[in-house]
Scaffold this active site. Structure first.
Site, mmCIF file in Angstrom:
data_model
loop_
_atom_site.group_PDB
_atom_site.id
_atom_site.type_symbol
_atom_site.label_atom_id
_atom_site.label_comp_id
_atom_site.label_asym_id
_atom_site.label_seq_id
_atom_site.Cartn_x
_atom_site.Cartn_y
_atom_site.Cartn_z
ATOM 1 N N CYS A 2 -6.748 21.078 33.197
ATOM 2 C CA CYS A 2 -5.438 20.981 33.867
ATOM 3 C C CYS A 2 -5.340 19.785 34.818
ATOM 4 O O CYS A 2 -4.642 19.841 35.833
ATOM 5 C CB CYS A 2 -5.117 22.273 34.617
ATOM 6 S SG CYS A 2 -5.183 23.749 33.592
ATOM 7 N N GLY A 29 -11.560 18.576 29.750
ATOM 8 C CA GLY A 29 -11.289 20.002 29.789
ATOM 9 C C GLY A 29 -9.906 20.374 29.283
ATOM 10 O O GLY A 29 -9.045 19.510 29.028
ATOM 11 N N HIS A 30 -9.672 21.678 29.156
ATOM 12 C CA HIS A 30 -8.460 22.201 28.544
ATOM 13 C C HIS A 30 -7.198 21.836 29.308
ATOM 14 O O HIS A 30 -7.180 21.784 30.543
ATOM 15 C CB HIS A 30 -8.548 23.727 28.424
ATOM 16 C CG HIS A 30 -8.497 24.446 29.737
ATOM 17 N ND1 HIS A 30 -7.321 24.865 30.316
ATOM 18 C CD2 HIS A 30 -9.470 24.814 30.595
ATOM 19 C CE1 HIS A 30 -7.562 25.466 31.457
ATOM 20 N NE2 HIS A 30 -8.872 25.456 31.664
ATOM 21 N N ASP A 31 -6.149 21.532 28.554
ATOM 22 C CA ASP A 31 -4.804 21.281 29.092
ATOM 23 C C ASP A 31 -4.719 20.033 29.965
ATOM 24 O O ASP A 31 -3.717 19.826 30.653
ATOM 25 C CB ASP A 31 -4.288 22.498 29.874
ATOM 26 C CG ASP A 31 -4.079 23.706 28.989
ATOM 27 O OD1 ASP A 31 -3.099 23.726 28.234
ATOM 28 O OD2 ASP A 31 -4.912 24.641 29.040
ATOM 29 N N THR A 32 -5.750 19.221 29.944
ATOM 30 C CA THR A 32 -5.695 17.959 30.691
ATOM 31 C C THR A 32 -4.822 16.964 29.938
ATOM 32 O O THR A 32 -4.824 16.920 28.703
ATOM 33 C CB THR A 32 -7.113 17.411 30.902
ATOM 34 O OG1 THR A 32 -7.718 18.143 31.980
ATOM 35 C CG2 THR A 32 -7.129 15.940 31.240
#
Length: 309
Positions: free
Chosen positions: A237, A217-220
């Protein structure tokens, strides 16, 4: 996400047509989500529950839907809809660029890298040396890939974050303006999906190996030399520290940290942050020895009931 040039508070207010509090020449250098903000960044907040967190964050410009006292050394942008206006800024500073060819002329591809047929390489992508990019891969704009990376067929790097605001008429998407960054010597299996950051980077650390059908997922941020097995789903995240092993069908909630050298056994639901150097199993997640003891005791329940009868 940093702007190409430092903007003034007044210039930003004009773009989104809102009032501001502070010096009109207050410098604005970028925009970010609250977990990655730095001085000079805009952060948005549209719920009273998070006002205090946003106002006390490292961001020096707060896009907010209420007139509040401006903290010293900061500036405010007063908006009736911060979510909408954050999207306006993303559209303004990082607009969508249509692709005209399978491999964009603006992409930079290192010496010795092989790109198989039917792969799409978007605008401003950077790919290092001696990579092997198999067929039918989509590499979205601004993705950065290091040296000696192998990516198997059907993988997608840089799709939008799964991030929506519920409105009466439906769901409103928060536009993603971040990137995917793949460091050196990473291996990515077939049919994986790695979403770009909303404003920052989704990062896969050097030497990490990812099996087929994994979602990130995003920003991980995934650390160095991790092993991630098939059908694992990692939410947005998440911080996964170095040398972590996630076995098949592990799932995580968002915003947690998995400590260095942790091992998470198959089909575990990681519902909270966990310490490094231990082995975990089950949903909700627990140390594997404790969870296996519990399962063994559950098996004894029928015998206990029969004895009570």
């Amino acid at each position: 996400m940093k702007f190409p040039n430092v903007q003034s508070l007044e210039e930003i207010s004009r773009i989104i047509n809102c009032e501001y509090v502070g010096d009109k020449n207050f410098p604005v250098s970028g925009m970010n989500e609250i977990h990655v903000v730095e001085p000079g960044d805009i952060v948005f907040v549209d719920h009273p529950k998070y006002y205090d967190k946003a106002l006390k964050s490292a961001a020096t410009i707060v896009l907010i839907n209420k007139n509040v006292d401006c903290p010293e050394g900061k500036a405010l942008l007063i908006s009736d809809d911060p979510f909408r206006d954050f999207n306006k800024l993303t559209h303004h500073f990082k607009p969508f660029e249509r692709a005209a060819t399978a491999i964009s002329p603006s992409a930079k591809i290192g010496e010795g890298t092989i790109i198989q047929p039917n792969t799409f390489v978007g605008n401003h992508v950077v790919i290092g040396k001696n990579c092997l990019i198999h067929a039918n891969i989509a590499i979205y704009d601004h993705t950065v890939i290091g040296d000696n990376v192998i990516i198997h067929a059907g993988t997608v790097l840089g799709a939008d974050a799964f991030y929506y605001k519920k409105r009466p008429e439906g769901f409103d998407q928060l536009i993603s303006g971040g990137r995917v960054v793949i460091e050196d010597n990473v291996g990515i299996g077939a049919l994986c999906t790695i979403d770009k950051g909303v404003t920052g980077d989704t990062t896969i650390g050097a030497g990490t190996k990812i099996d087929n059908q994994v979602h990130v997922g995003h920003d991980t941020v995934i650390g160095k030399k991790c092993l991630i097995a098939s059908q694992t789903g990692i939410a947005g995240c998440v911080v996964i520290e170095d040398e972590v092993t996630l076995w098949g069908q592990v799932g995580t909630t968002s915003g947690i940290t998995i400590g260095e050298k942790a091992v998470v056994l198959g089909q575990t639901g990681v519902t909270k942050s966990i310490e490094g150097g231990k082995t975990y199993f089950g949903t909700p997640v627990e140390e594997s020895r404790e969870k296996l003891k519990q399962l063994a005791n559950i098996k004894k329940i029928p015998d206990i009931l029969n004895k009570l009868k």
